[in-house]
Scaffold this active site. Structure first.
Site, PDB file in Angstrom:
ATOM      1  N   LYS A  58       4.775  -0.159  10.434  1.00  0.00           N
ATOM      2  CA  LYS A  58       3.984   0.152   9.246  1.00  0.00           C
ATOM      3  C   LYS A  58       4.283   1.574   8.793  1.00  0.00           C
ATOM      4  O   LYS A  58       4.207   2.527   9.579  1.00  0.00           O
ATOM      5  CB  LYS A  58       2.491  -0.024   9.521  1.00  0.00           C
ATOM      6  CG  LYS A  58       1.636   0.124   8.270  1.00  0.00           C
ATOM      7  CD  LYS A  58       0.217  -0.343   8.510  1.00  0.00           C
ATOM      8  CE  LYS A  58      -0.629  -0.213   7.255  1.00  0.00           C
ATOM      9  NZ  LYS A  58      -0.071  -0.997   6.117  1.00  0.00           N
ATOM     10  N   HIS A  66      -2.116  -0.691  13.974  1.00  0.00           N
ATOM     11  CA  HIS A  66      -1.106  -1.541  13.363  1.00  0.00           C
ATOM     12  C   HIS A  66       0.204  -1.455  14.134  1.00  0.00           C
ATOM     13  O   HIS A  66       0.402  -0.565  14.963  1.00  0.00           O
ATOM     14  CB  HIS A  66      -0.847  -1.128  11.904  1.00  0.00           C
ATOM     15  CG  HIS A  66      -1.872  -1.657  10.948  1.00  0.00           C
ATOM     16  ND1 HIS A  66      -3.026  -0.982  10.665  1.00  0.00           N
ATOM     17  CD2 HIS A  66      -1.912  -2.803  10.225  1.00  0.00           C
ATOM     18  CE1 HIS A  66      -3.740  -1.677   9.798  1.00  0.00           C
ATOM     19  NE2 HIS A  66      -3.095  -2.783   9.517  1.00  0.00           N
ATOM     20  N   HIS A  67       1.098  -2.351  13.797  1.00  0.00           N
ATOM     21  CA  HIS A  67       2.431  -2.391  14.396  1.00  0.00           C
ATOM     22  C   HIS A  67       3.216  -1.125  14.066  1.00  0.00           C
ATOM     23  O   HIS A  67       2.928  -0.421  13.089  1.00  0.00           O
ATOM     24  CB  HIS A  67       3.197  -3.627  13.906  1.00  0.00           C
ATOM     25  CG  HIS A  67       3.216  -3.743  12.407  1.00  0.00           C
ATOM     26  ND1 HIS A  67       4.141  -3.091  11.615  1.00  0.00           N
ATOM     27  CD2 HIS A  67       2.401  -4.420  11.561  1.00  0.00           C
ATOM     28  CE1 HIS A  67       3.912  -3.368  10.345  1.00  0.00           C
ATOM     29  NE2 HIS A  67       2.857  -4.173  10.280  1.00  0.00           N
ATOM     30  N   THR A 117      -6.216  -0.684   4.169  1.00  0.00           N
ATOM     31  CA  THR A 117      -7.487  -1.312   4.526  1.00  0.00           C
ATOM     32  C   THR A 117      -8.478  -0.281   5.051  1.00  0.00           C
ATOM     33  O   THR A 117      -9.662  -0.296   4.691  1.00  0.00           O
ATOM     34  CB  THR A 117      -7.255  -2.411   5.582  1.00  0.00           C
ATOM     35  OG1 THR A 117      -6.369  -3.382   5.044  1.00  0.00           O
ATOM     36  CG2 THR A 117      -8.558  -3.076   5.976  1.00  0.00           C
ATOM     37  N   THR A 157       0.845  -1.192   0.000  1.00  0.00           N
ATOM     38  CA  THR A 157       0.000   0.000   0.000  1.00  0.00           C
ATOM     39  C   THR A 157       0.882   1.244   0.000  1.00  0.00           C
ATOM     40  O   THR A 157       2.094   1.166   0.137  1.00  0.00           O
ATOM     41  CB  THR A 157      -0.936   0.010   1.221  1.00  0.00           C
ATOM     42  OG1 THR A 157      -0.160  -0.078   2.429  1.00  0.00           O
ATOM     43  CG2 THR A 157      -1.904  -1.161   1.172  1.00  0.00           C
TER      44      THR A 157
END
Length: 233
Positions: free
Chosen positions: A135, A131-132, A142, A73
């Site tokens: 990222k 998220h982690h 998403t 992404t």
């Protein structure tokens, strides 16, 4: 089936393990330190790299006549350019913000709920993605896909990471420890709230879905989506 892995970080390594378990052969593990040698021998490629490498990876696949599944992404400003190149080279392409089979079902639930809620002005939509800390992009692809799903089925016109104006969806992007990915869509009113949520427990769901998509795409030409892979009408 022979698979080229474009990007060999944590996700690439999980994809490799799952692909081998499913009887496939890995003919290339491309990272920043090696070349595309071996790409042309692949039946399909899977790109889980970084935003600055994705366009080169995808275009190299089209030039090598190798169908490609891309889960990277943060590069979508070049999406139309890649679609045009795919058509020019008679390539095969699936790009998705998330290859998890569960998330793609979640996308469908999100669209359906947005249609149901579209005329209920008392509800305000917000989203959260967690998220982690590794990222690179925010919000996640998403989360953007979920926001687009609401926008396409309602009176909302845009999403923002800032304070939302009228007809905007606020997305809260949180980076925390090693969280694989949690996405929540909230409809809030003065009297109640409706929430749908998807929680990934490991990266394996993303990797498994990418391998399934690659198996489906091998030998095909055209631009497809996970709806095609899952036969969702």
């Amino acid at each position: 089936m022979k698979i080229a892995l474009l990007g060999y970080g944590k996700m690439g390594q999980v994809i490799e393990r799952i692909a081998l378990e499913r009887g496939h052969e890995i003919v290339l593990k491309k990272d920043e330190f090696n070349t595309y040698d071996g790409l042309a021998t692949a039946d399909v490629a899977i790109d889980f790299s970084v935003p600055m490498a994705a366009v080169d990876n995808i275009s190299s696949c089209f030039h090598a006549n190798v169908p490609v599944v891309s889960g990277t992404t943060g590069w979508l400003e070049h999406y139309d350019e890649m679609i045009a190149l795919c058509a020019a080279k008679n390539g095969g392409f699936i790009s998705s913000s998330n290859f998890s089979l569960g998330v793609n079902i979640f996308f469908e639930l999100n669209d359906y709920l947005a249609k149901m809620m579209a005329n209920l002005d008392s509800y305000n939509v917000t989203m959260e993605e967690i998220h982690h800390i590794h990222k690179l992009d925010a919000p996640s692809g998403t989360a953007i896909s979920l926001a687009k799903g609401v926008i396409e089925n309602s009176n909302y016109t845009n999403w923002t990471l800032e304070e939302a104006k009228e007809n905007e969806i606020h997305i809260e992007a949180v980076r925390l420890d090693e969280v694989p990915g949690t996405h929540t869509v909230n409809y809030n009113s003065n009297v109640d709230s409706i929430e749908i949520k998807h929680t990934a427990h490991t990266r394996e769901g993303f990797a498994f879905g990418a391998v399934v998509a690659a198996e489906w795409l091998a030998g095909k030409q055209g631009v497809f989506s996970m709806k095609d892979v899952l036969n969702i009408k």
